[in-house]
Scaffold this motif. Structure first.
Motif, PDB file in Angstrom:
ATOM      1  N   THR A 209       0.850  -1.182   0.000  1.00  0.00           N
ATOM      2  CA  THR A 209       0.000   0.000   0.000  1.00  0.00           C
ATOM      3  C   THR A 209       0.892   1.241   0.000  1.00  0.00           C
ATOM      4  O   THR A 209       1.928   1.255   0.651  1.00  0.00           O
ATOM      5  N   ILE A 210       0.490   2.254  -0.747  1.00  0.00           N
ATOM      6  CA  ILE A 210       1.362   3.425  -0.904  1.00  0.00           C
ATOM      7  C   ILE A 210       0.623   4.702  -0.519  1.00  0.00           C
ATOM      8  O   ILE A 210      -0.518   4.925  -0.927  1.00  0.00           O
ATOM      9  N   LEU A 211       1.283   5.514   0.279  1.00  0.00           N
ATOM     10  CA  LEU A 211       0.817   6.886   0.534  1.00  0.00           C
ATOM     11  C   LEU A 211       1.873   7.796  -0.065  1.00  0.00           C
ATOM     12  O   LEU A 211       3.046   7.698   0.269  1.00  0.00           O
ATOM     13  N   ILE A 212       1.435   8.665  -0.977  1.00  0.00           N
ATOM     14  CA  ILE A 212       2.410   9.430  -1.752  1.00  0.00           C
ATOM     15  C   ILE A 212       2.139  10.928  -1.638  1.00  0.00           C
ATOM     16  O   ILE A 212       1.004  11.373  -1.768  1.00  0.00           O
ATOM     17  N   VAL A 213       3.186  11.679  -1.305  1.00  0.00           N
ATOM     18  CA  VAL A 213       3.125  13.136  -1.372  1.00  0.00           C
ATOM     19  C   VAL A 213       3.709  13.522  -2.716  1.00  0.00           C
ATOM     20  O   VAL A 213       4.796  13.061  -3.058  1.00  0.00           O
ATOM     21  N   GLU A 214       2.992  14.309  -3.489  1.00  0.00           N
ATOM     22  CA  GLU A 214       3.518  14.596  -4.816  1.00  0.00           C
ATOM     23  C   GLU A 214       3.024  15.939  -5.320  1.00  0.00           C
ATOM     24  O   GLU A 214       1.901  16.353  -5.045  1.00  0.00           O
ATOM     25  N   HIS A 215       3.904  16.620  -6.057  1.00  0.00           N
ATOM     26  CA  HIS A 215       3.526  17.879  -6.682  1.00  0.00           C
ATOM     27  C   HIS A 215       3.234  17.702  -8.162  1.00  0.00           C
ATOM     28  O   HIS A 215       2.572  18.525  -8.770  1.00  0.00           O
ATOM     29  N   VAL A 216       3.776  16.643  -8.737  1.00  0.00           N
ATOM     30  CA  VAL A 216       3.599  16.430 -10.178  1.00  0.00           C
ATOM     31  C   VAL A 216       2.178  15.926 -10.401  1.00  0.00           C
ATOM     32  O   VAL A 216       1.848  14.774 -10.155  1.00  0.00           O
ATOM     33  N   MET A 217       1.287  16.843 -10.846  1.00  0.00           N
ATOM     34  CA  MET A 217      -0.146  16.543 -10.898  1.00  0.00           C
ATOM     35  C   MET A 217      -0.482  15.433 -11.870  1.00  0.00           C
ATOM     36  O   MET A 217      -1.343  14.595 -11.617  1.00  0.00           O
ATOM     37  N   GLN A 218       0.246  15.414 -12.994  1.00  0.00           N
ATOM     38  CA  GLN A 218       0.026  14.385 -13.995  1.00  0.00           C
ATOM     39  C   GLN A 218       0.167  13.004 -13.342  1.00  0.00           C
ATOM     40  O   GLN A 218      -0.638  12.094 -13.563  1.00  0.00           O
ATOM     41  N   ALA A 219       1.172  12.872 -12.456  1.00  0.00           N
ATOM     42  CA  ALA A 219       1.395  11.602 -11.778  1.00  0.00           C
ATOM     43  C   ALA A 219       0.292  11.321 -10.770  1.00  0.00           C
ATOM     44  O   ALA A 219      -0.234  10.202 -10.698  1.00  0.00           O
ATOM     45  N   VAL A 220      -0.088  12.348 -10.010  1.00  0.00           N
ATOM     46  CA  VAL A 220      -1.132  12.162  -8.996  1.00  0.00           C
ATOM     47  C   VAL A 220      -2.416  11.684  -9.666  1.00  0.00           C
ATOM     48  O   VAL A 220      -3.064  10.749  -9.210  1.00  0.00           O
ATOM     49  N   MET A 221      -2.752  12.343 -10.774  1.00  0.00           N
ATOM     50  CA  MET A 221      -4.008  12.022 -11.473  1.00  0.00           C
ATOM     51  C   MET A 221      -4.014  10.579 -11.948  1.00  0.00           C
ATOM     52  O   MET A 221      -5.017   9.892 -11.855  1.00  0.00           O
ATOM     53  N   SER A 222      -2.890  10.131 -12.491  1.00  0.00           N
ATOM     54  CA  SER A 222      -2.934   8.801 -13.087  1.00  0.00           C
ATOM     55  C   SER A 222      -2.599   7.692 -12.077  1.00  0.00           C
ATOM     56  O   SER A 222      -2.995   6.556 -12.269  1.00  0.00           O
ATOM     57  N   LEU A 223      -1.901   8.022 -10.990  1.00  0.00           N
ATOM     58  CA  LEU A 223      -1.502   6.966 -10.055  1.00  0.00           C
ATOM     59  C   LEU A 223      -2.524   6.727  -8.950  1.00  0.00           C
ATOM     60  O   LEU A 223      -2.795   5.589  -8.576  1.00  0.00           O
ATOM     61  N   CYS A 224      -3.087   7.822  -8.406  1.00  0.00           N
ATOM     62  CA  CYS A 224      -3.798   7.698  -7.125  1.00  0.00           C
ATOM     63  C   CYS A 224      -5.242   7.257  -7.291  1.00  0.00           C
ATOM     64  O   CYS A 224      -5.930   7.645  -8.224  1.00  0.00           O
ATOM     65  N   ASP A 225      -5.683   6.433  -6.340  1.00  0.00           N
ATOM     66  CA  ASP A 225      -7.093   6.066  -6.264  1.00  0.00           C
ATOM     67  C   ASP A 225      -7.855   7.140  -5.507  1.00  0.00           C
ATOM     68  O   ASP A 225      -8.980   7.469  -5.828  1.00  0.00           O
ATOM     69  N   THR A 226      -7.227   7.635  -4.450  1.00  0.00           N
ATOM     70  CA  THR A 226      -7.846   8.637  -3.599  1.00  0.00           C
ATOM     71  C   THR A 226      -6.820   9.725  -3.335  1.00  0.00           C
ATOM     72  O   THR A 226      -5.638   9.420  -3.233  1.00  0.00           O
ATOM     73  N   VAL A 227      -7.289  10.948  -3.218  1.00  0.00           N
ATOM     74  CA  VAL A 227      -6.378  12.045  -2.931  1.00  0.00           C
ATOM     75  C   VAL A 227      -6.907  12.826  -1.732  1.00  0.00           C
ATOM     76  O   VAL A 227      -8.105  13.074  -1.625  1.00  0.00           O
ATOM     77  N   HIS A 228      -6.017  13.139  -0.816  1.00  0.00           N
ATOM     78  CA  HIS A 228      -6.370  14.022   0.288  1.00  0.00           C
ATOM     79  C   HIS A 228      -5.637  15.333   0.062  1.00  0.00           C
ATOM     80  O   HIS A 228      -4.458  15.323  -0.296  1.00  0.00           O
ATOM     81  N   VAL A 229      -6.339  16.439   0.257  1.00  0.00           N
ATOM     82  CA  VAL A 229      -5.716  17.738   0.020  1.00  0.00           C
ATOM     83  C   VAL A 229      -5.502  18.446   1.350  1.00  0.00           C
ATOM     84  O   VAL A 229      -6.427  18.592   2.151  1.00  0.00           O
ATOM     85  N   LEU A 230      -4.268  18.841   1.575  1.00  0.00           N
ATOM     86  CA  LEU A 230      -3.895  19.521   2.809  1.00  0.00           C
ATOM     87  C   LEU A 230      -3.603  20.978   2.455  1.00  0.00           C
ATOM     88  O   LEU A 230      -2.872  21.252   1.500  1.00  0.00           O
TER      89      LEU A 230
END
Lengths: 326, 275
Positions: free
Chosen positions: B189-210
């Motif tokens: 299981t992966i929890l990822i902090v990321e700024h590269v939006m293209q990656a966030v959009m295609s990788l993540c199932d769920t996103v939390h915004v802080l």
């Protein structure tokens, strides 16, 4: 167990063991024995400082504890030296654990840790100088009782071989350690403590183990020193000279390497002897402390031009030779 | 779907500054969960609290249902949580293989087993040809892979990735994404902090915004990226309204252009009344 990595140790130790067969002068044998004792002290420093990156300026505290324990257990308690030796090493380990516990738990690192170890060594030196039990300023004299059962040898070769066997044991121990999980974790703590913790390394426990082991090994050097000279005082046992040599030898030989302390001790003491003799011949009288000038110059040269020590230099040259001949 | 990691009301204060303010999030087992937010939002601070490098001022962290809030970092690593560092922290004096082996030693006592595991993980993240190189000589992309490999070598159940794509060029990012996906496929299981939006959009199932220490939105990346609160957090107050207005204007322009095209097709002069 894979034996191949241990071959160089076997060869070096065999070579050193055969030396007294060719060189029989007392001066040379005394020099060799002393070099082995310094190697042992330095090997102890190397485990904590070289592999663990925790630079101690006060390894005299372990050397002196081993030396005094060895002498006092015999003189005050009548314990046989062969039994006193492991007891003295255990005491050195205990002092190591105690100092480690106090300083590492307080998160002392770098120069702060170095200063604290220096302070501990001075406290021990002054106490040993003042306390009647340790013989005060007059020191302790171990009675001369020649015989292997008293660990006193008439034949200087035997005391050399005994010191050499300790060096051999620590060489094997150091190599085995560097190839173990503990060794990998110790080096990881040296390189980057944060990253090591992230990989599940209990940095505090690893450093405590290292300083305990380091204390025991350096204490064994003190034990052999006592048996060789049969006399001790606070400045010999806890003096800064041994702290300096214990850290200079690995730095000059190659810090964090198996053979670094051995190479460094031989180079350091060898050059010191040569200088002392040369100056004595030149000026017609010995100049005390001239070897320390050489040590200082060596340290500066090493830090500036050979940060990985003599062994690192040699490796670099070998690498270039190999590179030149494809 | 069960939560592998559950962060409940975590607050982290540094003196008078509240870096993380009552943040809660769940990471579902087997997912890639993203944690995004503008610079200084407290993402890395929340990460360090989850990994045990900083103690939380308040709140609890549950891993597999157990409270791990008080455990030190190395115990959490033994328990199955591995992290990477945003600013890479290689053991510069060691080779790539030795670096990874430090992680592998966590589960293997014997040297040969640890080195084998290190080799396998090295190949998995694409460091195969560089195993004997000194870690200090790696490129930025190589160091990012090394961070990943070391963490992976501890055989974690939860992997915390702190900006593993930051500082990489687009082709390096393209190379790295399948690696991350393959790790998830292998059951981590992966929890990822990321700024590269293209990656966030295609990788993540769920996103939390802080934002400013608070969780302001959570959900699938597509939904979250259209959330007005999220847009405002990134682009400033009123940005969402402006963008909406812009969208309406653009739609109007499109409609007018379409009208024009149609009227021209009918051979009428522009602006003339419809017949």
């Amino acid at each position: 167990m894979n034996r191949a990595p241990y071959m160089p140790i076997a060869l070096v130790v065999l070579g050193l063991a055969l030396l007294p067969l060719g060189l029989t002068s007392n001066t040379v044998l005394n020099f060799l024995s002393f070099a082995m004792i310094i190697t042992l002290a330095a090997q102890g420093w190397n485990i904590l400082g070289g592999y663990g990156g925790q630079f101690s300026f006060g390894h005299a505290v372990f050397f002196g504890t081993g030396a005094y324990a060895m002498a006092l257990l015999q003189v005050r308690f009548g314990i046989n030296p062969w039994l006193a030796l492991p007891l003295a090493m255990a005491l050195g380990a205990a002092v190591g654990f105690a100092i480690g516990h106090l300083s590492f738990r307080a998160r002392l690192r770098g120069s702060y840790f170095a200063l604290v170890t220096l302070a501990f060594a001075e406290v021990f030196r002054i106490s040993a100088n003042a306390w009647g039990f340790t013989g005060g300023a007059a020191g302790v004299l171990v009675p001369l009782r020649i015989g292997p059962e008293h660990m006193q040898f008439a034949d200087k070769r035997l005391s050399y071989w005994m010191a050499l066997s300790f060096v051999a044991a620590t060489l094997v121990l150091t190599l085995a350690m560097s190839r173990s999980r503990f060794g990998a974790q110790l080096v990881a703590v040296r390189e980057n403590e944060e990253a090591a913790r992230a990989l599940g390394v209990d940095a505090l426990a690893v450093k405590l183990k290292a300083i305990t082991l380091s204390g025991a090994i350096t204490a064994s050097a003190g034990c052999l020193y006592t048996q060789k000279f049969l006399y001790l005082d606070a400045n010999l046992a806890y003096g800064p000279w041994i702290s300096v040599e214990a850290l200079l030898a690995p730095i000059i030989g190659g810090v964090g390497t198996v053979f670094g302390p051995l190479v460094g001790a031989v180079v350091l003491l060898g050059l010191g002897e040569v200088t002392k003799t040369a100056f004595a011949n030149l000026t017609g009288g010995a100049i005390p402390g001239v070897d320390l000038v050489v040590f200082g110059v060596l340290l500066i040269l090493c830090v500036a031009y050979a940060p990985r020590g003599v062994l690192g230099l040699a490796q670099g040259w070998l690498g270039r030779l190999k590179g030149a001949r494809p | 779907m069960s939560a592998l990691l559950s962060v409940q009301g975590v607050t982290k204060r540094f003196g008078g500054l509240t870096a993380v303010d009552n943040a809660s999030l769940d990471v579902v087992k087997g997912s890639i969960t993203g944690l995004i937010g503008p610079n200084g939002a407290g993402k890395t601070t929340l990460f360090t609290v989850i990994a045990g490098f900083e103690a939380a001022s308040a709140g609890t962290v549950l891993f597999e249902g157990r409270d791990i809030t008080g455990l030190p970092a190395h115990v959490r690593a033994v328990g199955g949580i591995a992290r990477t560092f945003q600013i890479v922290q290689p053991f510069a004096g060691l080779s790539v293989r030795e670096n990874i082996a430090v992680g592998a030693f966590l589960r293997h006592k014997a040297r040969h087993a640890a080195l084998e595991q290190a080799d396998a993980v090295g190949h998995q993240v694409g460091l195969g040809p560089l195993l004997d190189q000194s870690a200090g000589q790696l490129t930025v992309a190589g160091r990012k892979r090394l961070e990943l490999a070391r963490a992976l070598a501890t055989a974690p159940r939860l992997l915390l990735l702190d900006e593993v794509l930051a500082g990489l060029n687009p082709s390096e990012i393209r190379d790295m994404m399948p690696v991350v996906q393959a790790i998830r496929s292998s059951g981590v299981t992966i929890l990822i902090v990321e700024h590269v939006m293209q990656a966030v959009m295609s990788l993540c199932d769920t996103v939390h915004v802080l934002a400013q220490g608070r969780i302001i939105a959570a959900g699938p990346p597509g939904t979250v990226s259209r959330d007005p609160a999220v847009i405002e957090a990134y682009l400033g107050h009123g940005a969402a309204a402006r963008m909406q207005a812009q969208d309406v204007r653009q739609a109007e322009d499109v409609r007018q252009a379409e009208d024009l095209r149609q009227s021209q097709a009918r051979g009428q002069a522009p602006g003339a009344p419809h017949a």
